[in-house]
Design a protein around this motif. Structure first.
Motif, PDB file in Angstrom:
ATOM      1  N   LYS A 132       0.876  -1.169   0.000  1.00  0.00           N
ATOM      2  CA  LYS A 132       0.000   0.000   0.000  1.00  0.00           C
ATOM      3  C   LYS A 132       0.917   1.224   0.000  1.00  0.00           C
ATOM      4  O   LYS A 132       1.575   1.504   0.998  1.00  0.00           O
ATOM      5  N   VAL A 133       0.944   1.914  -1.117  1.00  0.00           N
ATOM      6  CA  VAL A 133       1.930   2.967  -1.345  1.00  0.00           C
ATOM      7  C   VAL A 133       1.380   4.325  -0.935  1.00  0.00           C
ATOM      8  O   VAL A 133       0.300   4.734  -1.379  1.00  0.00           O
ATOM      9  N   GLY A 134       2.138   5.037  -0.106  1.00  0.00           N
ATOM     10  CA  GLY A 134       1.804   6.396   0.283  1.00  0.00           C
ATOM     11  C   GLY A 134       2.803   7.364  -0.335  1.00  0.00           C
ATOM     12  O   GLY A 134       3.964   7.388   0.052  1.00  0.00           O
ATOM     13  N   VAL A 135       2.365   8.122  -1.332  1.00  0.00           N
ATOM     14  CA  VAL A 135       3.243   9.058  -2.035  1.00  0.00           C
ATOM     15  C   VAL A 135       3.221  10.404  -1.319  1.00  0.00           C
ATOM     16  O   VAL A 135       2.148  10.946  -1.008  1.00  0.00           O
ATOM     17  N   LEU A 136       4.412  10.948  -1.056  1.00  0.00           N
ATOM     18  CA  LEU A 136       4.533  12.239  -0.375  1.00  0.00           C
ATOM     19  C   LEU A 136       4.988  13.335  -1.341  1.00  0.00           C
ATOM     20  O   LEU A 136       5.622  13.053  -2.354  1.00  0.00           O
ATOM     21  N   SER A 137       4.663  14.576  -0.989  1.00  0.00           N
ATOM     22  CA  SER A 137       5.147  15.734  -1.745  1.00  0.00           C
ATOM     23  C   SER A 137       5.478  16.852  -0.768  1.00  0.00           C
ATOM     24  O   SER A 137       5.451  16.646   0.450  1.00  0.00           O
ATOM     25  N   GLY A 138       5.773  18.037  -1.278  1.00  0.00           N
ATOM     26  CA  GLY A 138       6.340  19.093  -0.443  1.00  0.00           C
ATOM     27  C   GLY A 138       5.360  20.030   0.236  1.00  0.00           C
ATOM     28  O   GLY A 138       5.776  21.005   0.874  1.00  0.00           O
ATOM     29  N   GLY A 139       4.074  19.787   0.137  1.00  0.00           N
ATOM     30  CA  GLY A 139       3.101  20.663   0.783  1.00  0.00           C
ATOM     31  C   GLY A 139       1.703  20.092   0.635  1.00  0.00           C
ATOM     32  O   GLY A 139       1.517  19.011   0.076  1.00  0.00           O
ATOM     33  N   ARG A 140       0.714  20.830   1.144  1.00  0.00           N
ATOM     34  CA  ARG A 140      -0.683  20.444   0.964  1.00  0.00           C
ATOM     35  C   ARG A 140      -1.181  20.994  -0.370  1.00  0.00           C
ATOM     36  O   ARG A 140      -0.594  21.920  -0.927  1.00  0.00           O
ATOM     37  N   ILE A 141      -2.288  20.446  -0.848  1.00  0.00           N
ATOM     38  CA  ILE A 141      -2.869  20.940  -2.100  1.00  0.00           C
ATOM     39  C   ILE A 141      -3.198  22.429  -1.982  1.00  0.00           C
ATOM     40  O   ILE A 141      -3.018  23.195  -2.927  1.00  0.00           O
ATOM     41  N   GLY A 142      -3.631  22.851  -0.802  1.00  0.00           N
ATOM     42  CA  GLY A 142      -3.960  24.263  -0.592  1.00  0.00           C
ATOM     43  C   GLY A 142      -2.753  25.190  -0.638  1.00  0.00           C
ATOM     44  O   GLY A 142      -2.911  26.412  -0.635  1.00  0.00           O
ATOM     45  N   ASP A 143      -1.560  24.619  -0.675  1.00  0.00           N
ATOM     46  CA  ASP A 143      -0.341  25.435  -0.724  1.00  0.00           C
ATOM     47  C   ASP A 143       0.074  25.803  -2.144  1.00  0.00           C
ATOM     48  O   ASP A 143       1.062  26.526  -2.331  1.00  0.00           O
ATOM     49  N   ILE A 144      -0.658  25.310  -3.138  1.00  0.00           N
ATOM     50  CA  ILE A 144      -0.295  25.600  -4.533  1.00  0.00           C
ATOM     51  C   ILE A 144      -0.259  27.110  -4.763  1.00  0.00           C
ATOM     52  O   ILE A 144      -1.171  27.842  -4.387  1.00  0.00           O
ATOM     53  N   GLY A 145       0.843  27.554  -5.364  1.00  0.00           N
ATOM     54  CA  GLY A 145       1.022  28.975  -5.649  1.00  0.00           C
ATOM     55  C   GLY A 145       1.984  29.666  -4.701  1.00  0.00           C
ATOM     56  O   GLY A 145       2.470  30.766  -4.992  1.00  0.00           O
ATOM     57  N   ARG A 146       2.310  29.019  -3.575  1.00  0.00           N
ATOM     58  CA  ARG A 146       3.222  29.645  -2.603  1.00  0.00           C
ATOM     59  C   ARG A 146       4.679  29.535  -3.027  1.00  0.00           C
ATOM     60  O   ARG A 146       5.484  30.404  -2.716  1.00  0.00           O
ATOM     61  N   ASN A 147       5.013  28.428  -3.712  1.00  0.00           N
ATOM     62  CA  ASN A 147       6.416  28.191  -4.069  1.00  0.00           C
ATOM     63  C   ASN A 147       6.451  27.269  -5.293  1.00  0.00           C
ATOM     64  O   ASN A 147       5.766  26.243  -5.318  1.00  0.00           O
ATOM     65  N   LYS A 148       7.257  27.629  -6.284  1.00  0.00           N
ATOM     66  CA  LYS A 148       7.298  26.856  -7.535  1.00  0.00           C
ATOM     67  C   LYS A 148       7.802  25.430  -7.305  1.00  0.00           C
ATOM     68  O   LYS A 148       7.309  24.491  -7.922  1.00  0.00           O
ATOM     69  N   HIS A 149       8.790  25.293  -6.425  1.00  0.00           N
ATOM     70  CA  HIS A 149       9.333  23.955  -6.176  1.00  0.00           C
ATOM     71  C   HIS A 149       8.288  23.073  -5.494  1.00  0.00           C
ATOM     72  O   HIS A 149       8.121  21.900  -5.857  1.00  0.00           O
ATOM     73  N   VAL A 150       7.566  23.643  -4.536  1.00  0.00           N
ATOM     74  CA  VAL A 150       6.503  22.888  -3.857  1.00  0.00           C
ATOM     75  C   VAL A 150       5.418  22.511  -4.858  1.00  0.00           C
ATOM     76  O   VAL A 150       4.907  21.384  -4.858  1.00  0.00           O
TER      77      VAL A 150
ATOM     78  N   TYR B   8      -0.541  11.497  -0.352  1.00  0.00           N
ATOM     79  CA  TYR B   8      -0.817  12.064   0.968  1.00  0.00           C
ATOM     80  C   TYR B   8      -0.248  13.465   1.118  1.00  0.00           C
ATOM     81  O   TYR B   8      -0.226  14.003   2.230  1.00  0.00           O
ATOM     82  N   THR B   9       0.183  14.058   0.035  1.00  0.00           N
ATOM     83  CA  THR B   9       0.860  15.365   0.049  1.00  0.00           C
ATOM     84  C   THR B   9       2.000  15.352   1.080  1.00  0.00           C
ATOM     85  O   THR B   9       2.798  14.422   1.087  1.00  0.00           O
ATOM     86  N   ILE B  10       2.067  16.310   1.983  1.00  0.00           N
ATOM     87  CA  ILE B  10       3.165  16.357   2.962  1.00  0.00           C
ATOM     88  C   ILE B  10       2.812  15.635   4.270  1.00  0.00           C
ATOM     89  O   ILE B  10       3.638  15.550   5.189  1.00  0.00           O
ATOM     90  N   LEU B  11       1.613  15.065   4.331  1.00  0.00           N
ATOM     91  CA  LEU B  11       1.092  14.509   5.589  1.00  0.00           C
ATOM     92  C   LEU B  11       1.605  13.085   5.831  1.00  0.00           C
ATOM     93  O   LEU B  11       0.852  12.103   5.766  1.00  0.00           O
TER      94      LEU B  11
END
Length: 285
Positions: free
Chosen positions: A162-180, A204-207
Protein backbone atom coordinates in the motif's frame (compact mmCIF):
# COMPACT_ATOMS: atom_id res chain seq x y z
CA UNK A 1 -2.50 -0.47 6.95
CA UNK A 2 -2.88 -4.17 7.63
CA UNK A 3 -1.25 -4.14 11.02
CA UNK A 4 -1.27 -7.88 11.54
CA UNK A 5 0.53 -8.70 8.30
CA UNK A 6 3.18 -6.01 8.81
CA UNK A 7 3.75 -7.00 12.43
CA UNK A 8 4.09 -10.61 11.29
CA UNK A 9 6.72 -9.48 8.78
CA UNK A 10 9.46 -9.12 11.39
CA UNK A 11 8.74 -12.55 12.83
CA UNK A 12 8.76 -14.04 9.33
CA UNK A 13 12.14 -12.41 8.57
CA UNK A 14 13.64 -13.86 11.74
CA UNK A 15 12.24 -17.34 11.05
CA UNK A 16 13.55 -17.34 7.47
CA UNK A 17 16.97 -16.12 8.58
CA UNK A 18 17.30 -18.92 11.13
CA UNK A 19 16.06 -21.51 8.63
CA UNK A 20 18.56 -20.32 6.02
CA UNK A 21 21.61 -19.37 8.11
CA UNK A 22 23.19 -17.90 4.98
CA UNK A 23 26.82 -16.92 4.57
CA UNK A 24 26.61 -13.14 4.85
CA UNK A 25 29.61 -10.93 4.11
CA UNK A 26 29.87 -7.66 6.04
CA UNK A 27 32.08 -4.73 5.04
CA UNK A 28 34.39 -3.47 7.79
CA UNK A 29 36.21 -0.14 8.06
CA UNK A 30 37.37 1.31 11.37
CA UNK A 31 36.35 -1.76 13.40
CA UNK A 32 35.16 -1.29 16.97
CA UNK A 33 34.18 -3.74 19.73
CA UNK A 34 30.54 -2.65 19.35
CA UNK A 35 30.62 -3.29 15.62
CA UNK A 36 32.16 -6.75 15.89
CA UNK A 37 29.85 -7.67 18.76
CA UNK A 38 26.78 -6.89 16.63
CA UNK A 39 28.11 -9.19 13.88
CA UNK A 40 28.90 -11.95 16.39
CA UNK A 41 25.42 -11.62 17.90
CA UNK A 42 23.84 -12.30 14.49
CA UNK A 43 25.82 -15.52 14.21
CA UNK A 44 25.19 -16.49 17.83
CA UNK A 45 21.43 -16.05 17.36
CA UNK A 46 21.58 -18.35 14.35
CA UNK A 47 20.69 -15.77 11.72
CA UNK A 48 23.75 -16.28 9.53
CA UNK A 49 27.35 -17.38 9.18
CA UNK A 50 29.01 -13.99 9.19
CA UNK A 51 32.11 -13.24 7.14
CA UNK A 52 33.92 -10.00 7.99
CA UNK A 53 35.50 -8.24 5.00
CA UNK A 54 38.23 -5.76 5.88
CA UNK A 55 41.82 -5.33 7.05
CA UNK A 56 42.50 -8.42 9.14
CA UNK A 57 45.21 -6.95 11.36
CA UNK A 58 42.85 -4.14 12.44
CA UNK A 59 40.06 -6.63 13.17
CA UNK A 60 42.46 -8.98 15.01
CA UNK A 61 43.53 -6.15 17.33
CA UNK A 62 40.02 -6.19 18.75
CA UNK A 63 39.53 -9.93 18.40
CA UNK A 64 36.76 -12.06 16.95
CA UNK A 65 35.90 -15.70 16.31
CA UNK A 66 34.23 -14.82 13.01
CA UNK A 67 35.74 -15.64 9.62
CA UNK A 68 37.70 -12.72 8.12
CA UNK A 69 38.48 -12.01 4.46
CA UNK A 70 41.59 -9.80 4.47
CA UNK A 71 41.34 -6.83 2.12
CA UNK A 72 42.05 -3.12 2.15
CA UNK A 73 39.24 -2.62 -0.38
CA UNK A 74 36.14 -4.03 1.34
CA UNK A 75 33.88 -2.05 -1.00
CA UNK A 76 35.22 -3.93 -4.03
CA UNK A 77 35.62 -7.30 -2.31
CA UNK A 78 32.01 -7.33 -1.06
CA UNK A 79 30.70 -7.13 -4.64
CA UNK A 80 33.17 -9.78 -5.83
CA UNK A 81 32.22 -12.22 -3.07
CA UNK A 82 28.52 -11.73 -3.77
CA UNK A 83 28.68 -12.08 -7.57
CA UNK A 84 31.05 -15.06 -7.41
CA UNK A 85 28.66 -16.93 -5.10
CA UNK A 86 31.27 -17.33 -2.36
CA UNK A 87 28.72 -15.79 -0.02
CA UNK A 88 24.91 -15.93 -0.14
CA UNK A 89 24.43 -12.26 0.67
CA UNK A 90 26.31 -9.11 1.64
CA UNK A 91 25.71 -6.03 3.76
CA UNK A 92 27.68 -2.80 3.46
CA UNK A 93 28.41 -2.57 7.18
CA UNK A 94 30.89 0.26 7.65
CA UNK A 95 32.36 0.11 4.15
CA UNK A 96 32.18 3.44 2.32
CA UNK A 97 28.82 4.06 0.65
CA UNK A 98 30.00 5.59 -2.62
CA UNK A 99 32.68 2.96 -3.21
CA UNK A 100 30.49 0.00 -2.25
CA UNK A 101 27.59 1.08 -4.47
CA UNK A 102 29.89 1.99 -7.36
CA UNK A 103 31.56 -1.44 -7.29
CA UNK A 104 28.15 -3.09 -6.93
CA UNK A 105 26.85 -1.33 -10.05
CA UNK A 106 29.99 -2.31 -11.97
CA UNK A 107 29.75 -5.94 -10.86
CA UNK A 108 26.09 -6.08 -11.91
CA UNK A 109 26.68 -4.16 -15.13
CA UNK A 110 24.06 -1.58 -14.21
CA UNK A 111 24.10 2.20 -14.34
CA UNK A 112 21.50 2.57 -11.60
CA UNK A 113 20.24 0.57 -8.66
CA UNK A 114 17.20 0.98 -6.39
CA UNK A 115 17.13 0.50 -2.63
CA UNK A 116 14.14 -0.08 -0.36
CA UNK A 117 14.68 0.64 3.34
CA UNK A 118 12.84 -1.25 6.07
CA UNK A 119 12.23 0.91 9.14
CA UNK A 120 10.49 0.72 12.49
CA UNK A 121 8.75 3.72 14.03
CA UNK A 122 9.25 4.45 17.73
CA UNK A 123 6.12 2.40 18.52
CA UNK A 124 7.47 -0.56 16.55
CA UNK A 125 5.41 -0.12 13.37
CA UNK A 126 7.37 -1.50 10.40
CA UNK A 127 7.24 0.18 6.99
CA UNK A 128 9.20 0.39 3.75
CA UNK A 129 10.71 3.65 2.50
CA UNK A 130 12.17 4.86 -0.80
CA UNK A 131 14.13 6.65 -2.11
CA UNK A 132 16.84 6.72 0.56
CA UNK A 133 19.91 7.64 -1.49
CA UNK A 134 20.54 11.37 -1.90
CA UNK A 135 20.95 10.94 -5.67
CA UNK A 136 17.87 8.74 -6.15
CA UNK A 137 14.24 9.43 -6.99
CA UNK A 138 14.77 12.89 -8.46
CA UNK A 139 12.64 12.32 -11.57
CA UNK A 140 9.15 10.98 -12.20
CA UNK A 141 10.53 7.98 -14.06
CA UNK A 142 12.88 7.18 -11.15
CA UNK A 143 10.01 7.29 -8.65
CA UNK A 144 7.77 5.12 -10.81
CA UNK A 145 10.56 2.58 -11.23
CA UNK A 146 11.09 2.51 -7.46
CA UNK A 147 7.36 2.09 -6.81
CA UNK A 148 6.95 -0.78 -9.28
CA UNK A 149 10.13 -2.58 -8.21
CA UNK A 150 9.47 -1.94 -4.53
CA UNK A 151 5.86 -3.16 -4.73
CA UNK A 152 6.99 -6.34 -6.50
CA UNK A 153 9.60 -7.11 -3.84
CA UNK A 154 7.21 -6.36 -0.97
CA UNK A 155 4.80 -8.94 -2.41
CA UNK A 156 7.55 -11.55 -2.05
CA UNK A 157 7.15 -11.21 1.72
CA UNK A 158 3.51 -12.19 1.33
CA UNK A 159 2.33 -8.62 1.93
CA UNK A 160 0.12 -6.52 -0.33
CA UNK A 161 1.89 -3.17 -0.86
CA UNK A 162 0.00 0.00 0.00
CA UNK A 163 1.93 2.97 -1.34
CA UNK A 164 1.80 6.40 0.28
CA UNK A 165 3.24 9.06 -2.04
CA UNK A 166 4.53 12.24 -0.37
CA UNK A 167 5.15 15.73 -1.75
CA UNK A 168 6.34 19.09 -0.44
CA UNK A 169 3.10 20.66 0.78
CA UNK A 170 -0.68 20.44 0.96
CA UNK A 171 -2.87 20.94 -2.10
CA UNK A 172 -3.96 24.26 -0.59
CA UNK A 173 -0.34 25.44 -0.72
CA UNK A 174 -0.30 25.60 -4.53
CA UNK A 175 1.02 28.98 -5.65
CA UNK A 176 3.22 29.64 -2.60
CA UNK A 177 6.42 28.19 -4.07
CA UNK A 178 7.30 26.86 -7.54
CA UNK A 179 9.33 23.96 -6.18
CA UNK A 180 6.50 22.89 -3.86
CA UNK A 181 4.06 23.20 -6.77
CA UNK A 182 6.26 20.86 -8.82
CA UNK A 183 6.42 18.22 -6.07
CA UNK A 184 2.63 18.32 -5.70
CA UNK A 185 2.12 17.91 -9.45
CA UNK A 186 4.66 15.08 -9.55
CA UNK A 187 2.97 13.40 -6.59
CA UNK A 188 -0.41 13.52 -8.29
CA UNK A 189 0.98 12.19 -11.58
CA UNK A 190 3.06 9.41 -10.01
CA UNK A 191 0.12 8.25 -7.89
CA UNK A 192 -2.26 8.20 -10.86
CA UNK A 193 0.23 6.26 -12.97
CA UNK A 194 0.90 3.74 -10.18
CA UNK A 195 -2.84 3.11 -9.83
CA UNK A 196 -3.08 2.58 -13.59
CA UNK A 197 -0.37 -0.06 -13.22
CA UNK A 198 -2.51 -1.90 -10.68
CA UNK A 199 -0.71 -0.69 -7.55
CA UNK A 200 -2.66 0.44 -4.49
CA UNK A 201 -1.37 4.03 -4.14
CA UNK A 202 -2.55 7.30 -2.63
CA UNK A 203 -1.08 10.82 -2.62
CA UNK A 204 -0.82 12.06 0.97
CA UNK A 205 0.86 15.36 0.05
CA UNK A 206 3.17 16.36 2.96
CA UNK A 207 1.09 14.51 5.59
CA UNK A 208 3.47 11.66 6.41
CA UNK A 209 1.67 11.21 9.75
CA UNK A 210 -1.46 10.18 7.83
CA UNK A 211 0.40 8.11 5.28
CA UNK A 212 2.02 5.89 7.94
CA UNK A 213 -1.43 5.01 9.36
CA UNK A 214 -2.65 3.53 6.08
CA UNK A 215 0.44 2.69 4.00
CA UNK A 216 3.26 0.17 4.33
CA UNK A 217 5.43 1.70 1.58
CA UNK A 218 6.23 5.41 1.86
CA UNK A 219 7.62 7.21 -1.20
CA UNK A 220 9.44 10.46 -0.38
CA UNK A 221 9.50 13.43 -2.81
CA UNK A 222 13.20 12.83 -3.51
CA UNK A 223 16.30 11.08 -2.20
CA UNK A 224 17.38 13.90 0.10
CA UNK A 225 14.05 14.05 1.93
CA UNK A 226 13.92 10.25 2.02
CA UNK A 227 17.37 10.11 3.57
CA UNK A 228 16.32 12.72 6.14
CA UNK A 229 13.19 10.70 7.01
CA UNK A 230 15.37 7.61 7.48
CA UNK A 231 17.89 9.43 9.70
CA UNK A 232 15.25 11.20 11.76
CA UNK A 233 13.44 7.96 12.56
CA UNK A 234 16.51 5.77 13.08
CA UNK A 235 18.85 8.20 14.86
CA UNK A 236 16.69 10.89 16.45
CA UNK A 237 13.14 9.59 16.75
CA UNK A 238 13.72 6.41 18.74
CA UNK A 239 12.91 4.13 15.80
CA UNK A 240 15.18 1.67 14.03
CA UNK A 241 16.45 0.81 10.57
CA UNK A 242 16.94 -2.81 9.52
CA UNK A 243 18.73 -1.87 6.29
CA UNK A 244 18.01 -1.01 2.68
CA UNK A 245 18.11 -4.00 0.31
CA UNK A 246 19.07 -3.32 -3.29
CA UNK A 247 16.14 -4.41 -5.46
CA UNK A 248 17.46 -7.22 -7.66
CA UNK A 249 16.55 -10.82 -8.41
CA UNK A 250 19.77 -12.81 -8.46
CA UNK A 251 21.76 -11.42 -5.54
CA UNK A 252 21.24 -9.97 -2.07
CA UNK A 253 22.97 -6.77 -0.97
CA UNK A 254 21.67 -4.81 2.01
CA UNK A 255 22.86 -1.23 2.33
CA UNK A 256 23.38 0.08 5.85
CA UNK A 257 24.33 3.31 7.56
CA UNK A 258 27.69 3.51 9.30
CA UNK A 259 26.05 5.49 12.11
CA UNK A 260 24.92 3.54 15.17
CA UNK A 261 27.11 0.46 14.87
CA UNK A 262 24.29 -2.10 15.18
CA UNK A 263 24.20 -4.57 12.28
CA UNK A 264 22.55 -7.66 13.79
CA UNK A 265 19.16 -6.96 12.19
CA UNK A 266 20.68 -6.06 8.82
CA UNK A 267 22.47 -9.44 8.79
CA UNK A 268 19.20 -11.13 9.74
CA UNK A 269 17.40 -9.35 6.88
CA UNK A 270 20.11 -10.31 4.36
CA UNK A 271 19.90 -13.97 5.36
CA UNK A 272 16.10 -13.94 5.11
CA UNK A 273 16.21 -12.31 1.67
CA UNK A 274 18.67 -14.96 0.51
CA UNK A 275 16.13 -17.59 1.63
CA UNK A 276 13.36 -15.82 -0.34
CA UNK A 277 15.58 -15.77 -3.45
CA UNK A 278 16.24 -19.50 -3.17
CA UNK A 279 12.52 -20.25 -2.83
CA UNK A 280 11.72 -18.03 -5.79
CA UNK A 281 14.35 -19.68 -7.98
CA UNK A 282 12.92 -23.14 -7.14
CA UNK A 283 9.54 -21.99 -8.44
CA UNK A 284 11.04 -20.49 -11.61
CA UNK A 285 13.22 -23.48 -12.47
Amino acid sequence: MEKNSMDALLEAIEVRARANRARVAMGIRDPSPKLLESAWKAQELGYAQVVLVGIKKEIDKIGTELEVVDTDEPEKTLAELMVSGKVDAAIRGTARASGALTHLREALGKKRICRLALLLTVDGTPFFLAPVGIDEGNTISDKLRMITLGAEHIKRFGIEPKVGVLSGGRIGDIGRNKHVDRTLADGEFVTKRAVELGINAKHYTILIEDAIKESNFIVAPDGISGNLIFRTIAFLGGGDGLGAPVLMDDYVFVDTSRVGGHFTKAIMLASALSHLNKERQKVIY
